[in-house]
Scaffold this motif. Structure first.
Motif, short mmCIF file in Angstrom:
data_model
loop_
_atom_site.label_atom_id
_atom_site.label_comp_id
_atom_site.label_asym_id
_atom_site.label_seq_id
_atom_site.Cartn_x
_atom_site.Cartn_y
_atom_site.Cartn_z
N GLY A 854 0.83 -1.21 0.00
CA GLY A 854 0.00 0.00 0.00
C GLY A 854 0.85 1.25 0.00
N VAL A 855 0.52 2.24 -0.86
CA VAL A 855 1.22 3.53 -0.89
C VAL A 855 0.18 4.65 -0.72
N ALA A 856 0.65 5.78 -0.32
CA ALA A 856 -0.26 6.89 -0.03
C ALA A 856 -0.87 7.42 -1.33
N TYR A 857 -2.04 8.00 -1.15
CA TYR A 857 -2.68 8.65 -2.29
C TYR A 857 -1.82 9.83 -2.75
N GLY A 858 -1.74 9.98 -4.01
CA GLY A 858 -0.95 11.05 -4.59
C GLY A 858 0.42 10.61 -5.06
N VAL A 859 0.83 9.39 -4.73
CA VAL A 859 2.14 8.87 -5.14
C VAL A 859 2.05 8.43 -6.60
N ASP A 860 3.15 8.65 -7.35
CA ASP A 860 3.21 8.23 -8.75
C ASP A 860 3.36 6.70 -8.79
N VAL A 861 2.32 6.00 -9.20
CA VAL A 861 2.32 4.54 -9.20
C VAL A 861 3.37 3.99 -10.16
N GLU A 862 3.51 4.62 -11.31
CA GLU A 862 4.48 4.12 -12.30
C GLU A 862 5.90 4.23 -11.75
N LEU A 867 10.69 1.45 -9.41
CA LEU A 867 11.60 1.26 -8.27
C LEU A 867 11.55 -0.17 -7.73
N LEU A 868 10.32 -0.66 -7.55
CA LEU A 868 10.17 -2.01 -6.98
C LEU A 868 10.73 -3.07 -7.93
N ASP A 902 -9.01 2.34 1.88
CA ASP A 902 -9.47 3.44 2.72
C ASP A 902 -8.36 4.44 2.98
N ASN A 903 -7.15 3.94 3.12
CA ASN A 903 -6.04 4.82 3.49
C ASN A 903 -4.92 4.82 2.47
N SER A 904 -4.97 3.89 1.49
CA SER A 904 -3.83 3.76 0.58
C SER A 904 -4.30 3.25 -0.78
N VAL A 905 -3.38 3.43 -1.71
CA VAL A 905 -3.56 2.80 -3.02
C VAL A 905 -2.95 1.41 -2.92
N ASN A 906 -3.74 0.35 -3.11
CA ASN A 906 -3.28 -1.03 -2.91
C ASN A 906 -2.70 -1.59 -4.21
N ASN A 934 11.09 3.19 1.66
CA ASN A 934 11.61 4.03 2.74
C ASN A 934 12.74 4.91 2.24
N ASP A 935 13.64 4.33 1.41
CA ASP A 935 14.77 5.11 0.90
C ASP A 935 14.31 6.22 -0.04
N ASN A 936 13.21 6.02 -0.72
CA ASN A 936 12.71 7.02 -1.68
C ASN A 936 11.61 7.89 -1.07
N HIS A 937 11.47 7.84 0.25
CA HIS A 937 10.53 8.71 0.98
C HIS A 937 9.11 8.57 0.46
N ILE A 938 8.75 7.35 0.14
CA ILE A 938 7.39 7.07 -0.28
C ILE A 938 6.63 6.53 0.93
N GLU A 939 5.58 7.19 1.27
CA GLU A 939 4.86 6.86 2.50
C GLU A 939 4.09 5.54 2.34
#
Length: 966
Positions: A854-862, A867-868, A902-906, A934-939
């Motif tokens: 799960g990542v926070a809303y507003g994060v660039d999914v691509e 990165l992953l 509810d809290n993240s983009v899954n 964590n290293d890329n400051h993605i919540e």
């Protein structure tokens, strides 16, 4: 040998080409050829007759020998008293042995007479055929004409002219043929007459010997009853009337070994002076053997310092220590060599002896000397140099007690003397054996393990490793697992030594261990268990010695209760059995040495690592190179062990001339149900011995099958290694096992004489009940065959009822798996089919794993996807078989958009991984995902809840205000 020569001569005579004439071009030619053939046959027969006359004379002398010998043995046998058991058994053995020897060397007169009758009839036919040739010499119609006279027609008869007549040359050839044929026939008749006379003499001789044999067997039955059933006076009663028994024993000795005035000038070969002469003879050769052996050992030890093992010592102290070790073996080598020399010398001298007593006594002493040689050599090879004297000490009482009994047998000691002397002797040896065991048990003293000049940390040489073979064998299996622990322990001890505020014994020891470890550059575990923990004697020798004590104690109880002869027989049996056990133990020890010293070296020369050798030798991976070693180790030596029991009993019985009785007991069917089963001791031992042979056959055939399948798979795939589940061996193994053990079952049924009718009756009686009871078993059986046929293999990963695991074994009833948490679970074969199990490795050994992220809303999914994927790709590696842990060739690493939470983009990370590496790789991927984000400051959002209180109940408001003020 003479019997064989005579049979061959008669067979050659019977095969002479007396009428070896084929169809020639005409009658004249046939007569000429026949004349030549008969002439050659006659000349050969004359030569054979000369040889047969010599053989007949020798055979006649042999018959006279048997006549005299049978009369002599008859006098000896019928004159024996019942109280002299040793004398009686010797006489009975001589009678039965002579009867058996006579039967073996007797010519097959019946067969020879039949052959001669056939030859005579053949010559009669040949003579008749020659005489009726025109002009005939006899009346072809057989009208009273005498053979050999010219035939003339009757007066007044019709003078019919023959269709043809022989010419002068043919008439001469016929005359010569008749002359030779009649001479050949006459010689056959003479030989038949001579053989019939000898046959009658042999029939009479056989009858006389059969009477002796029957009487001897009856006496054997009496002796057997005295040994195993009858009970004499117990020794407590003997002690109560000691004077009377002492007088009886004294009279028996006087009658047995002293010459009386009634003998006059007659001297027996079996009385006192002869016995004393033989004792002198034995003592002389024993001294010669001892002196020669120790001289040889001393000369050999003078040159021992030239041995490479001694010269290669790193310093003078180590060289002296090695020489001291070698010097400690000197007396034991001398004992073994002396026993061997004594056995060989007495065996050689025995071949030139003609004295009856000397021949008998020498045979027994040679047997004992070979027993002593076998035991001492076994101890010399198997025991460590500092275990020798302890090993000899625990076996010495049993060996000497056996010698006492052998002496009793040699001098034919009377029963009265045995009953008086043997009980206290057995009691003394029991105490001696117990004392030897108590004194020589436990651990070796430190002074006998390490030399003062040798520190425990010194590297051990090859000889030390050989000396510690028993300890090394126990540690080799766990050495690799302990290596890392040893390194960590040494390092930790060194750190403790450095950090400790004060110096004490522990820190000194710790720093010493670390220093030695660093210097030798080897794990601490290689220093082995301290030698002071080595037993004085190996555990199995300890067991053998306690068994000897048990036998001596039982023999003591028997002899004190009045069964002296039975106790004597038991002690001699155990002496032979102990020798057989020592020989078998030595054989296994030598096989172990050969396996480690030679077999492993040959495998290493082929590029095979030690780990592969240790794991593969016992499973038969190298059967093409180890088949003979495996045959000896798994079949030959165990089979010898199975037969050693019967052989030991037989040899012990032979000491008292009861061997034939012993064999008859072995072959006697103690369970004989007509048409059902026939069991004897021998048949049971044969079935047990055959089990070892069929076990080896099953192992060898399965190993060869496995070798061929793996070789084919390597050739097919081009790889150097093959995974466990890559080749289906289970079905082949089971088919081989069924065939081999089925053949063993058939062999056992035939040997035990269990008929088909008996098996059919038992099967029919149990068929109905077993049929209902085996319903589920049969279902599992057929499902098991279906699984073995290829649906499942050992090493496959399966999932059933939510449980994953690796298939450990497949049987006809169940499948056993090892789960991911290393537990063992079994599933019935029918359960697997009912639950529709999943075979995770049947196709390609890869399984799709899905990891939610799960990542926070507003994060660039691509951006997250890139990165992953790049960081998970770094985890790619190959397993021990060379397979990539992630299947990137056929499937990419996928990062898919799953849902709006509810809290993240899954998101879902999908990776195809090896089933075997699934758990480890999932953990690594999750860790990589966390570190990447964590290293890329993605919540990475997590659920949060805010609580708003609008109103409170009135009763809670004052309390809440007070708490707030405080």
């Amino acid at each position: 040998m003479k019997k064989v020569v005579i049979i061959l001569l008669l067979a050659l005579w019977a095969s002479l080409p007396s009428q070896a004439v084929l169809q020639e071009k005409n009658l004249k030619q046939s007569l000429a050829v026949l004349r030549v053939e008969l002439q050659q046959s006659y000349l050969k027969q004359q030569q054979l007759m000369a040889g047969l006359k010599k053989m007949s004379k020798a055979q006649h002398e042999k018959m006279l020998f048997y006549m005299k010998k049978s009369n002599q043995i008859g006098l000896m046998l019928y004159s024996q008293q019942r109280d002299y058991v040793f004398d009686l058994t010797y006489a009975c053995n001589e009678a039965t042995a002579l009867y058996r020897q006579f039967g073996e060397k007797r010519l097959p007169y019946y067969k020879i007479n039949n052959n001669l009758d056939a030859e005579i009839a053949r010559y009669d036919g040949l003579i008749y055929s020659l005489e009726i040739l025109p002009p005939p010499m006899i009346d072809p119609m057989g009208m009273g004409h005498k053979a050999g006279k010219p035939f003339r027609p009757r007066p007044g008869g019709k003078n019919e002219k023959a269709p043809f007549e022989l010419d002068s040359t043919s008439l001469h050839d016929r005359a010569m043929c008749l002359s030779y044929a009649r001479a050949l026939r006459g010689n056959c008749v003479k030989l038949r007459h001579t053989l019939r006379q000898d046959s009658m003499a042999y029939v009479r001789m056989n009858y006389n010997l059969s009477l002796l044999d029957k009487y001897a067997k009856k006496r054997y039955g009496v002796i057997q009853q005295e040994i195993f059933q009858d009970t004499g006076d117990n020794y407590f009663k003997v002690l109560e009337h000691l004077g009377r028994y002492w007088q009886q024993a004294k009279e028996a000795i006087d009658n047995k070994y002293s010459y009386h005035g009634s003998y006059g000038k007659v001297r027996s070969e079996w009385r006192g002076p002869i016995v004393m002469g033989y004792v002198s003879f034995v003592v002389f050769y024993l001294l010669v053997a001892v002196v020669f052996s120790f001289l040889f050992v001393n000369v050999s030890y003078r040159n021992a310092k030239r041995l490479k093992w001694i010269k290669s010592a790193p310093d003078e102290a180590e060289r002296d220590r090695r020489w001291k070790k070698l010097h400690m073996l000197k007396p034991f080598v001398g004992i073994s060599l002396g026993a061997l020399i004594f056995a060989l010398s007495v065996q050689t001298v025995k071949a030139f002896l003609t004295h009856n007593f000397f021949v008998m006594a020498s045979g027994l002493l040679v047997e004992y000397a070979w027993l002593l040689t076998a035991i001492t050599l076994s101890l010399l090879v198997r025991l460590r140099y500092n275990q020798m004297r302890y090993g000899y000490a625990i076996y010495l009482p049993m060996v000497l007690l056996g010698l006492v009994i052998i002496i009793f047998r040699i001098i034919f000691i009377p029963n009265n003397v045995v009953n008086l002397v043997f009980p206290p002797v057995a009691l003394l040896f029991s105490i001696w054996q117990l004392f030897a065991l108590k004194r020589n048990s436990g651990k070796l003293p430190e002074s006998e393990v390490l030399d003062e000049s040798t520190t425990p940390a010194q590297p051990q040489d090859d000889e030390d490793d050989a000396d510690q073979k028993a300890i090394d064998d126990q540690l080799d299996s766990i050495e690799k697992e302990q290596e890392k622990a040893g390194r960590r322990s040494a390092a930790q001890l060194a750190r403790n030594a450095t950090l400790a505020s004060g110096i004490n014994n522990d820190t000194v020891v710790a720093s010493g261990i670390a220093a030695v470890f660093k210097k030798l550059k080897r794990p601490v575990v290689h220093s082995r268990v301290p030698l002071s923990s080595v037993d004085k004697i190996p555990q199995y020798d300890h067991l053998y010695a306690w068994a000897s004590l048990g036998v001596i104690l039982v023999a003591t109880l028997l002899t004190w209760s009045g069964r002296t002869l039975m106790s004597v027989e038991m002690v001699i049996w155990w002496l032979f059995q102990l020798t057989a056990i020592q020989a078998l133990t030595l054989a296994f020890r030598l096989l172990d040495i050969y396996e480690k010293a030679r077999l492993y070296d040959r495998l290493r020369d082929s590029g095979i690592t030690d780990a592969q050798i240790a794991a593969g030798v016992r499973k038969g991976d190298y059967i093409t190179r180890t088949w003979f070693f495996d045959f000896v180790h798994k079949a030959l030596v165990p089979i010898a062990g199975a037969y050693s029991l019967l052989l030991s009993i037989k040899m012990a019985a032979d000491v008292f001339n009861l061997g034939d009785t012993c064999v008859s007991i072995f072959l006697y069917p103690f369970l004989n149900v007509e048409g059902v089963v026939r069991l004897s001791i021998f048949s049971i031992v044969v079935v047990v011995a055959a089990w070892f042979l069929f076990r080896y056959l099953n192992y060898a055939i399965q190993a060869i099958y496995r070798h061929l399948r793996i070789k084919y798979q390597k050739k097919k795939t081009g790889k150097s290694t093959v995974r466990a589940n890559e080749v289906n061996l289970t079905l082949g193994y089971n088919v081989i096992a069924i065939l081999v053990w089925g053949a063993y079952a058939i062999f056992a049924l035939i040997l035990l004489r269990i008929p088909k009718s008996g098996i059919s009756i038992v099967t029919a009686g149990l068929a109905t009940g077993i049929g209902f009871a085996m319903k589920d078993l049969l279902n599992n059986f057929f499902y098991g065959i279906s699984l073995m046929a290829g649906r499942l293999r050992v090493g496959d990963w399966i999932e059933c009822d939510g449980v994953q695991g690796r298939v450990d074994s497949i049987s006809y009833q169940s499948v056993q798996i090892v789960t991911t948490d290393d537990c063992l679970m079994s599933f019935l074969n029918s359960t697997l089919f009912a639950k529709n199990f999943r075979n995770l490795t049947r196709n390609n050994s890869y399984e799709l794993i899905k990891i939610p992220v799960g990542v926070a809303y507003g994060v660039d999914v691509e951006h997250v996807r890139e990165l992953l994927q790049s960081n998970i790709l770094k985890l790619q590696r190959n397993d021990k078989y060379g397979r990539p842990v992630m299947d990137l060739k056929n499937h990419k690493i996928l990062v898919l958009f799953d849902s709006f939470g509810d809290n993240s983009v899954n998101l879902i990370v999908a990776v195809w991984t090896l089933v075997v590496e699934k758990i480890v790789l999932m953990g690594q991927i999750k860790e990589a995902i966390y570190n990447t984000l964590n290293d890329n400051h993605i919540e990475i959002p997590f659920p949060q809840r805010d609580l708003y209180i609008k109103t409170l109940p009135q009763q809670l408001s004052p309390a809440l205000d007070n708490d707030t003020k405080q």
